[in-house]
Motif scaffolding. Sequence first.
Motif, PDB file in Angstrom:
ATOM      1  N   SER A 141       0.828  -1.209   0.000  1.00 33.93           N
ATOM      2  CA  SER A 141       0.000   0.000   0.000  1.00 33.93           C
ATOM      3  C   SER A 141       0.864   1.262   0.000  1.00 33.93           C
ATOM      4  O   SER A 141       0.420   2.313  -0.472  1.00 33.93           O
ATOM      5  CB  SER A 141      -0.968   0.012   1.181  1.00 33.93           C
ATOM      6  OG  SER A 141      -0.286   0.211   2.385  1.00 33.93           O
ATOM      7  N   ALA A 142       2.081   1.169   0.509  1.00 36.38           N
ATOM      8  CA  ALA A 142       2.969   2.338   0.504  1.00 36.38           C
ATOM      9  C   ALA A 142       3.360   2.738  -0.919  1.00 36.38           C
ATOM     10  O   ALA A 142       3.724   3.887  -1.152  1.00 36.38           O
ATOM     11  CB  ALA A 142       4.217   2.051   1.345  1.00 36.38           C
ATOM     12  N   PHE A 143       3.267   1.819  -1.856  1.00 35.98           N
ATOM     13  CA  PHE A 143       3.575   2.149  -3.253  1.00 35.98           C
ATOM     14  C   PHE A 143       2.470   2.972  -3.914  1.00 35.98           C
ATOM     15  O   PHE A 143       2.671   3.529  -4.992  1.00 35.98           O
ATOM     16  CB  PHE A 143       3.834   0.884  -4.082  1.00 35.98           C
ATOM     17  CG  PHE A 143       5.208   0.331  -3.900  1.00 35.98           C
ATOM     18  CD1 PHE A 143       6.322   0.978  -4.428  1.00 35.98           C
ATOM     19  CD2 PHE A 143       5.399  -0.844  -3.196  1.00 35.98           C
ATOM     20  CE1 PHE A 143       7.595   0.471  -4.254  1.00 35.98           C
ATOM     21  CE2 PHE A 143       6.663  -1.366  -3.014  1.00 35.98           C
ATOM     22  CZ  PHE A 143       7.767  -0.714  -3.535  1.00 35.98           C
ATOM     23  N   ILE A 144       1.306   3.045  -3.274  1.00 35.50           N
ATOM     24  CA  ILE A 144       0.185   3.808  -3.839  1.00 35.50           C
ATOM     25  C   ILE A 144       0.580   5.265  -4.051  1.00 35.50           C
ATOM     26  O   ILE A 144       0.193   5.878  -5.045  1.00 35.50           O
ATOM     27  CB  ILE A 144      -1.058   3.704  -2.938  1.00 35.50           C
ATOM     28  CG1 ILE A 144      -1.549   2.254  -2.864  1.00 35.50           C
ATOM     29  CG2 ILE A 144      -2.171   4.632  -3.398  1.00 35.50           C
ATOM     30  CD1 ILE A 144      -2.096   1.703  -4.145  1.00 35.50           C
ATOM     31  N   THR A 145       1.358   5.835  -3.116  1.00 33.85           N
ATOM     32  CA  THR A 145       1.748   7.244  -3.271  1.00 33.85           C
ATOM     33  C   THR A 145       2.523   7.454  -4.567  1.00 33.85           C
ATOM     34  O   THR A 145       2.320   8.445  -5.258  1.00 33.85           O
ATOM     35  CB  THR A 145       2.615   7.718  -2.086  1.00 33.85           C
ATOM     36  OG1 THR A 145       3.759   6.893  -1.977  1.00 33.85           O
ATOM     37  CG2 THR A 145       1.826   7.709  -0.794  1.00 33.85           C
ATOM     38  N   ILE A 146       3.400   6.525  -4.880  1.00 36.01           N
ATOM     39  CA  ILE A 146       4.210   6.636  -6.104  1.00 36.01           C
ATOM     40  C   ILE A 146       3.352   6.361  -7.329  1.00 36.01           C
ATOM     41  O   ILE A 146       3.414   7.106  -8.323  1.00 36.01           O
ATOM     42  CB  ILE A 146       5.418   5.686  -6.016  1.00 36.01           C
ATOM     43  CG1 ILE A 146       6.338   6.134  -4.877  1.00 36.01           C
ATOM     44  CG2 ILE A 146       6.170   5.635  -7.344  1.00 36.01           C
ATOM     45  CD1 ILE A 146       7.425   5.155  -4.507  1.00 36.01           C
TER      46      ILE A 146
END
Length: 162
Positions: A11-16
């Motif tokens: 889910s942290a990749f969502i920002t990218i």
Amino acid sequence: MNMNPLALVLSAFITIFVGFIWYNPKVFGTIWMRESNLTQEQLKTGSMLKIFGLTYIFSLMITLTLMSLTVHQSGAIGMVGGPPLIDSAKPSFKAFMTDYGQAYRTFKHGVLHGFMSGLFFAFPIIGVNGLFERKSWRYIFIHAGYWIVTLTLMGGIICAYA
């Protein structure tokens, strides 16, 4: 309550991912560059490894905060002293978690809390900064919109799968 660390990491990749779309010149990128007084040449400078690496680390920090906002069972776990003390919790805690450990653990519920986090937390912060930096409302709305969409998606994934 079992936690899925892989869902948090992903889910942290969502920002990218959302950033690549949102700030693309064909979406809001051109307006954002104009409102930020940036050029394509300026954006090509700097260490991309550092920028994206730190972005991902900050995004991991956001996922941990969103988990406490979207997964209500986190509050119950906190009341017994956190994960290290779950095994020594009273039987009433175990009964509560048996009955309600998966309550409201859906993508839809996470989307609601992620959206609220974006609208009532990220947007005001960006708005305050933008006002003091004398930025335009377009600048504020572009960044706030990005964070509202990003936190909405992150909240859904975290609540349903973490």
